[in-house]
Design a protein around this motif. Structure first.
Motif, PDB file in Angstrom:
ATOM      1  N   ILE A  75     103.241  14.127  35.574  1.00 42.03           N
ATOM      2  CA  ILE A  75     104.295  14.948  34.958  1.00 42.03           C
ATOM      3  C   ILE A  75     103.919  16.404  35.179  1.00 42.03           C
ATOM      4  N   TYR A  76     104.666  17.049  36.069  1.00 45.15           N
ATOM      5  CA  TYR A  76     104.321  18.400  36.510  1.00 45.15           C
ATOM      6  C   TYR A  76     105.424  19.393  36.153  1.00 45.15           C
ATOM      7  N   HIS A 117      93.338  19.112  47.301  1.00 40.88           N
ATOM      8  CA  HIS A 117      93.188  19.314  45.865  1.00 40.88           C
ATOM      9  C   HIS A 117      93.804  18.142  45.096  1.00 40.88           C
ATOM     10  N   PRO A 118      93.131  17.660  44.036  1.00 45.28           N
ATOM     11  CA  PRO A 118      93.650  16.489  43.329  1.00 45.28           C
ATOM     12  C   PRO A 118      95.043  16.660  42.723  1.00 45.28           C
ATOM     13  N   LEU A 119      95.501  17.905  42.514  1.00 42.60           N
ATOM     14  CA  LEU A 119      96.856  18.088  41.980  1.00 42.60           C
ATOM     15  C   LEU A 119      97.938  17.825  43.029  1.00 42.60           C
ATOM     16  N   VAL A 159     104.377  17.318  46.623  1.00 48.68           N
ATOM     17  CA  VAL A 159     104.514  18.068  45.367  1.00 48.68           C
ATOM     18  C   VAL A 159     103.231  18.875  45.165  1.00 48.68           C
ATOM     19  N   VAL A 160     103.394  20.196  45.147  1.00 49.38           N
ATOM     20  CA  VAL A 160     102.263  21.109  44.932  1.00 49.38           C
ATOM     21  C   VAL A 160     102.622  21.981  43.733  1.00 49.38           C
ATOM     22  N   PRO A 161     102.199  21.582  42.533  1.00 47.96           N
ATOM     23  CA  PRO A 161     102.817  22.141  41.329  1.00 47.96           C
ATOM     24  C   PRO A 161     102.479  23.596  41.036  1.00 47.96           C
ATOM     25  N   TRP A 162     101.460  24.178  41.687  1.00 46.83           N
ATOM     26  CA  TRP A 162     101.140  25.569  41.390  1.00 46.83           C
ATOM     27  C   TRP A 162     101.806  26.539  42.360  1.00 46.83           C
ATOM     28  N   LYS A 163     102.617  25.997  43.257  1.00 42.74           N
ATOM     29  CA  LYS A 163     103.337  26.836  44.220  1.00 42.74           C
ATOM     30  C   LYS A 163     104.834  26.752  43.963  1.00 42.74           C
ATOM     31  N   LEU A 195     103.686  31.582  34.138  1.00 43.14           N
ATOM     32  CA  LEU A 195     102.230  31.552  34.085  1.00 43.14           C
ATOM     33  C   LEU A 195     101.645  31.648  35.490  1.00 43.14           C
ATOM     34  N   MET A 196     100.487  32.318  35.580  1.00 43.66           N
ATOM     35  CA  MET A 196      99.790  32.397  36.865  1.00 43.66           C
ATOM     36  C   MET A 196      99.535  30.984  37.387  1.00 43.66           C
ATOM     37  N   PHE A 197      99.779  30.769  38.667  1.00 40.12           N
ATOM     38  CA  PHE A 197      99.648  29.438  39.283  1.00 40.12           C
ATOM     39  C   PHE A 197     100.440  28.393  38.490  1.00 40.12           C
ATOM     40  N   ASN A 198     101.548  28.835  37.901  1.00 41.78           N
ATOM     41  CA  ASN A 198     102.425  27.947  37.150  1.00 41.78           C
ATOM     42  C   ASN A 198     101.683  27.208  36.034  1.00 41.78           C
ATOM     43  N   GLY A 199     100.632  27.827  35.532  1.00 39.48           N
ATOM     44  CA  GLY A 199      99.872  27.211  34.444  1.00 39.48           C
ATOM     45  C   GLY A 199      98.737  26.310  34.922  1.00 39.48           C
ATOM     46  N   TYR A 200      98.534  26.207  36.240  1.00 39.14           N
ATOM     47  CA  TYR A 200      97.473  25.351  36.779  1.00 39.14           C
ATOM     48  C   TYR A 200      96.261  26.164  37.230  1.00 39.14           C
TER      49      TYR A 200
END
Lengths: 264, 207
Positions: free
Chosen positions: A77-78, A147-149, A172-176, A242-247
């Protein structure tokens, strides 16, 4: 589809399936947010194969089930942050990209991973117009890809991925920003050169290779400091991005020493 | 036929145009209350209000060319067309402030001076505001017809700005606002190319 729960999941409430499947940027099916839901049904995703090539020991054509077998699926859940300053929370089902790349056998010299979306204008009507330089391309640095995310998703809310969300398999790369998470992938290529992504090629001043979510670096034409959560209602207000979308806790070290205003 | 149309237009009350002109607003309110908008209702509200404002702006700009070139007079309705445009433009800006930006004054102020699409949009809105404030007989008398007409030529600056506002807000190069921009430039060109009414032979058509 069922996926094992993951410690990488956020505990924020996901958006509804209706929201996630009716508000999409997937220009292969048109430029309006509702075009993919209306037109992606015509896309035939079976059979499908992903060509893994370049600097790998075991290049070849892989079926979706080989890449993301049922027993390996996880639920992730991202948060999703679009470059257009809106956001959602999405319960993906998929597998870590790292495992897929490991099985293909990444060669020592490889530094980047390039991705490509299907090009099939007869089923993807948006590709009949030169909106973008088709086929859509994206890329990651190898450490970002491992990366594990970072996952390859094949499902959503316990179901196979709907076409408008990038069936049958997407990144899916949730911090981008969302556009990095390329949909309907047919090609993954390991390379020693930094690939050029589609948006970057079209407008390099506005879209960089990294495209990390960063409230301090604005899009030249709009602010990235805040975002609007889809589904928050008419007076739901805005949230701070949030920076890096919170990640950041997980990924900030990937960019240690880099000037993210320059490598945006 | 022209005479018949003009005669019919002379009998049509201006309030009928207002009534028709507010139908898009009524539909928008209806859709908002009944959940007929899309997944992101704020975006749909903003876009529909903005588009409708542009349609009325172009309609008001078409009044003079329609009279000069076609000999059809919508003159009686021009003020209402302009004020309808301003009504939608005002609601468009209001929806942006209240719903999209949630009254984050600092962020709004920074954006309005920094983001080209907001600079274009807000500049156009200020011009339309000036035109709306002076859209009454008292202002025409006070300013004098000459000065009033000069001021109201601002509509020809505001209209292209509105289309640039639309183009700059999007990620890719969009076709629709470019077509509207072309239409606006064509209307402006026709004003210059046809400086006075074409005489359409039959005297009945003169008025």
């Amino acid at each position: 589809l069922t996926g094992k729960p993951s410690p990488y999941s956020t505990d924020q409430t996901p958006n509804t399936l209706e929201e996630i499947t009716n508000y999409n940027n997937f220009y292969e099916f048109g430029m309006d947010k509702t075009d993919p839901a209306r037109r992606a049904g015509a896309l035939d995703t079976d059979p499908w194969s992903v060509e893994i090539g370049g600097m790998v020991d075991r290049p070849g054509s892989y079926a979706v089930d080989d890449l993301a077998p049922a027993n390996a699926l996880e639920e992730r859940i991202y948060r999703l942050r679009c470059v257009e300053a809106w956001s959602m929370v999405i319960p993906w089902i998929g597998v870590p990209l790292a495992g897929v790349l490991d099985r293909a056998g990444v060669q020592p010299g490889a530094k980047f991973v390039a991705f490509e979306t299907l090009h099939r204008p007869e089923q993807m009507p948006g590709q009949n117009r030169p909106i973008l330089d088709w086929p859509y391309k994206e890329g990651l640095r190898l450490d970002e890809a491992m990366h594990p995310l970072t996952i390859l998703a094949t499902g959503l809310y316990g179901e196979a991925l709907p076409n408008q969300n990038g069936a049958p398999i997407r990144l899916v790369v949730p911090w981008k920003y969302g556009f990095k998470s390329i949909k309907s992938i047919v090609r993954i290529t390991l390379t020693d050169r930094q690939p050029v992504s589609t948006w970057q090629a079209m407008q390099p001043r506005e879209y960089g290779f990294y495209a990390n979510v960063n409230p301090q670096v604005d899009h030249p034409r709009w602010s990235q400091a805040t975002e609007r959560r889809i589904g928050a209602g008419l007076f739901g207000g805005r949230e701070e991005t949030l920076m890096f979308n919170g990640y950041g806790d997980q990924v900030a070290r990937l960019y240690a020493g880099m000037d993210l205003a320059k490598d945006y | 036929m022209r005479a018949a149309l003009n005669g019919w237009l002379r009998r049509l009350p201006v309030w009928a145009l207002w009534l028709g002109g507010l139908v898009p607003l009524a539909l928008l309110v209806w859709d908002t209350l009944t959940g007929g908008l899309g997944i992101d209702p704020i975006r749909d509200i903003e876009h529909r209000l903005g588009r409708t404002a542009l349609y009325f702006l172009v309609a008001s700009l078409a009044v003079t060319p329609a009279l000069r070139i076609l000999g059809i007079s919508f003159m009686r309705f021009r003020r209402a067309l302009g004020l309808l445009c301003f009504t939608y433009a005002g609601l468009h800006v209001l929806s942006w402030m209240l719903m999209d930006m949630a009254l984050l004054w600092g962020a709004m102020a920074r954006d309005v001076v920094k983001r080209p699409y907001l600079v274009f949009g807000m500049a156009a809105f200020v011009m339309l505001l000036a035109l709306a404030i002076t859209s009454n007989n008292w202002s025409v008398r006070r300013m004098g017809a000459q000065a009033w007409r000069r001021l109201h030529r601002l509509a020809y600056l505001a209209a292209p700005l509105v289309t640039l506002h639309w183009i700059w807000a999007l990620k890719t190069f969009p076709l629709e606002p470019v077509l509207w921009l072309s239409a606006i430039l064509l209307l402006l060109a026709s004003r210059i190319a046809v400086p006075r009414p074409i005489r359409w032979g039959a005297p009945a058509a003169a008025k």
